[in-house]
Design an enzyme around this catalytic site. Structure first.
Site, PDB file in Angstrom:
ATOM      1  N   GLU A 103       0.820  -1.204   0.000  1.00 44.26           N
ATOM      2  CA  GLU A 103       0.000   0.000   0.000  1.00 44.26           C
ATOM      3  C   GLU A 103       0.860   1.264   0.000  1.00 44.26           C
ATOM      4  OE1 GLU A 103      -3.195  -2.188   2.936  1.00 44.26           O
ATOM      5  OE2 GLU A 103      -1.965  -0.558   3.680  1.00 44.26           O
ATOM      6  N   CYS A 125       5.100  -7.560   7.870  1.00 48.25           N
ATOM      7  CA  CYS A 125       6.099  -7.043   8.811  1.00 48.25           C
ATOM      8  C   CYS A 125       6.334  -8.073   9.905  1.00 48.25           C
ATOM      9  CB  CYS A 125       5.610  -5.733   9.435  1.00 48.25           C
ATOM     10  SG  CYS A 125       6.806  -4.981  10.558  1.00 48.25           S
ATOM     11  N   CYS A 129       3.790  -5.379  16.239  1.00 48.60           N
ATOM     12  CA  CYS A 129       3.343  -4.389  17.219  1.00 48.60           C
ATOM     13  C   CYS A 129       1.877  -4.653  17.560  1.00 48.60           C
ATOM     14  CB  CYS A 129       3.516  -2.977  16.671  1.00 48.60           C
ATOM     15  SG  CYS A 129       5.235  -2.611  16.236  1.00 48.60           S
ATOM     16  N   GLY A 177       5.535  -2.522   7.035  1.00 47.08           N
ATOM     17  CA  GLY A 177       6.927  -2.936   7.203  1.00 47.08           C
ATOM     18  C   GLY A 177       7.721  -2.066   8.159  1.00 47.08           C
ATOM     19  N   GLU A 178       8.824  -2.623   8.621  1.00 44.97           N
ATOM     20  CA  GLU A 178       9.787  -1.900   9.459  1.00 44.97           C
ATOM     21  C   GLU A 178      10.937  -1.496   8.537  1.00 44.97           C
ATOM     22  OE1 GLU A 178      10.781  -0.590  12.451  1.00 44.97           O
ATOM     23  OE2 GLU A 178      12.710  -0.381  11.422  1.00 44.97           O
ATOM     24  N   SER A 209      11.044   5.886   9.466  1.00 47.29           N
ATOM     25  CA  SER A 209      10.672   5.574  10.852  1.00 47.29           C
ATOM     26  C   SER A 209      11.165   4.175  11.204  1.00 47.29           C
ATOM     27  CB  SER A 209       9.154   5.656  11.035  1.00 47.29           C
ATOM     28  OG  SER A 209       8.540   4.543  10.433  1.00 47.29           O
ATOM     29  N   SER A 232       9.782   4.981  16.884  1.00 46.52           N
ATOM     30  CA  SER A 232       8.513   4.726  17.552  1.00 46.52           C
ATOM     31  C   SER A 232       8.792   4.324  18.998  1.00 46.52           C
ATOM     32  CB  SER A 232       7.770   3.605  16.810  1.00 46.52           C
ATOM     33  OG  SER A 232       6.475   3.502  17.302  1.00 46.52           O
ATOM     34  N   CYS A 351      -2.673   2.189   7.432  1.00 42.51           N
ATOM     35  CA  CYS A 351      -1.772   1.239   6.792  1.00 42.51           C
ATOM     36  C   CYS A 351      -2.116  -0.191   7.162  1.00 42.51           C
ATOM     37  CB  CYS A 351      -0.310   1.566   7.111  1.00 42.51           C
ATOM     38  SG  CYS A 351       0.465   0.622   8.392  1.00 42.51           S
TER      39      CYS A 351
HETATM   40  S1  SF4 Z   1       3.546  -0.651  13.406  1.00 38.97           S
HETATM   41 FE1  SF4 Z   1       5.084  -0.732  11.741  1.00 38.97          FE
HETATM   42  S2  SF4 Z   1       6.798  -1.916  12.641  1.00 38.97           S
HETATM   43 FE2  SF4 Z   1       4.991  -2.315  13.949  1.00 38.97          FE
HETATM   44  S3  SF4 Z   1       4.095  -4.224  13.088  1.00 38.97           S
HETATM   45 FE3  SF4 Z   1       3.073  -2.447  12.112  1.00 38.97          FE
HETATM   46  S4  SF4 Z   1       4.199  -2.110  10.189  1.00 38.97           S
HETATM   47 FE4  SF4 Z   1       5.497  -3.371  11.538  1.00 38.97          FE
END
Ligand code: SF4
Length: 379
Positions: A103, A125, A129, A177-178, A209, A232, A351
């Protein structure tokens, strides 16, 4: 080579800056001058052309034929485009060559016709989180730099059709994603996006980020990039942070802060952290005390982002009173704050939600929406 590999095995032009193109061609025995490489990259990446035949000042025929024979130039397939009329956010769902879905979100800025683009860095990801739909999908794979740039190009071309004078002014890596879990490709994508022959976004208008991957933050500081970095944090209390951000079990708050000191020493100014504010959870005296002790001597700005949902697990948005109280006490400690708007909720625009919905249709398990801290609000 970094950033350019495709499923066909042919390199993609979207992963290359002009010097990379010269090197890639030289490795295949094709001569290309710096000036030619700049014209070729600008033609494809900056102007969204797909054939060198439309180049205003043609390049030598053998070079044109070599470029067209060697490199992929096609973009991603746009699967769905959803506009939220309440806030003007436009969400794009792209399909990649291997069927993966990612996306991007086009976010209107205050000045009419200017936009920031929220980009994904991975398919799914691995960070899991607690408040995130993408985390529930798990990690499928890293995106290549060219795929990230292709998402930018897809949105930019859509914008040109809707609003020819419109311009993508900035980019934030806050989608799926990270970003630092895919460090090399994300940094390469940011370099192409900020190249005068690429995306033409200034480096300072690109934000990366991370949930707090300490080795990558240290590497980022050592490499001296000037893209903006946001970590974060969401909680400075160790046990709470580990619950909300499982990666915190690996990197303690103190380690993250230490790495941020290196960033601050390099860049100056305030260090920025993101804080997903959850009513009754992470705005109490224990958080203020943890911030006071952990960030001692580090000039800090906190981007406050409302959690996106009321959920079965009891997560709720903070009330105005709770938020004002927290902000007031942060200011009293000398910590600057900005409130960021997590937009497009009404149309699956947070997202992970579009991808989650498509996954649901294919039988996988979706979750609620995560956050995007993107548009500034009054605290
Ligand atoms: S907030 Fe960001 S880093 Fe955490 S699981 Fe979602 S996409 Fe991954």
């Amino acid at each position: 080579m970094l950033g350019e590999e495709t499923t066909s095995g042919r390199p993609h032009l979207f992963g290359l800056r002009p010097p990379d193109l010269v090197a890639a061609l030289a490795a295949r025995g094709v001569e290309c001058t710096d000036a030619e490489s700049r014209r070729i990259c600008a033609h494809f990446v900056s102007h969204g052309q797909t054939s060198l035949r439309t180049l205003r000042r043609p390049v030598r025929r053998p070079l044109r034929e070599a470029v067209e024979a060697i490199f992929e130039r096609e973009g991603l397939t746009l699967v769905e485009r959803v506009r939220d009329d309440d806030d003007g956010f436009v969400k794009y769902l792209f399909r990649h060559a291997d069927g993966a879905l990612t996306e991007a979100v086009r976010i209107p800025l205050e000045r009419a016709g200017r936009y920031t683009l929220c980009l994904s860095s991975q398919v799914g990801c691995a960070m899991r989180c607690g408040f995130c739909a993408t985390g529930a999908l798990g990690l499928r794979r890293n995106l290549r730099a060219w795929e990230i740039v292709a998402a930018f190009a897809g949105v930019r071309d859509d914008l040109a059709r809707e609003h020819p004078e419109g311009r993508i002014h900035g980019a934030v890596f806050m989608g799926q994603g990270e970003p630092f879990h895919n460090y090399d490709e994300v940094v390469r994508a940011a370099q192409v996006l900020s190249d005068p022959c690429g995306g033409r976004i200034t480096q300072e208008a690109i934000t990366i980020s991370t949930v707090g991957l300490v080795p990558q933050i240290r590497r980022y500081a050592a490499e001296g990039h000037v893209f903006r970095l946001i970590v974060s944090m969401t909680s400075a209390v160790a046990e709470r942070r580990s619950t909300l951000l499982p990666v915190a079990g690996r990197f303690a708050v103190a380690e993250v802060v230490d790495a941020l000191r290196a960033v601050q020493a390099r860049h100056g100014g305030r260090v920025t952290v993101a804080w997903v504010l959850m009513g009754g959870v992470n705005h109490g005296e224990d958080e203020l005390e943890a911030l006071r002790t952990q960030f001692e001597g580090v000039p800090l700005r906190i981007n406050l982002i409302d959690v996106n949902r009321w959920a079965e697990d009891g997560t709720r948005r903070a009330t105005d009173e709770e938020r004002h109280d927290f902000v007031g006490r942060l200011h009293a400690m000398g910590i600057a704050t900005q409130r960021r708007y997590s937009g497009g909720r009404n149309k699956h625009a947070a997202c992970g939600m579009l991808a989650a919905r498509h996954e649901e249709q294919m039988g996988a398990v979706p979750r609620e929406a995560p956050f995007q801290g993107l548009v500034e609000l009054d605290a």
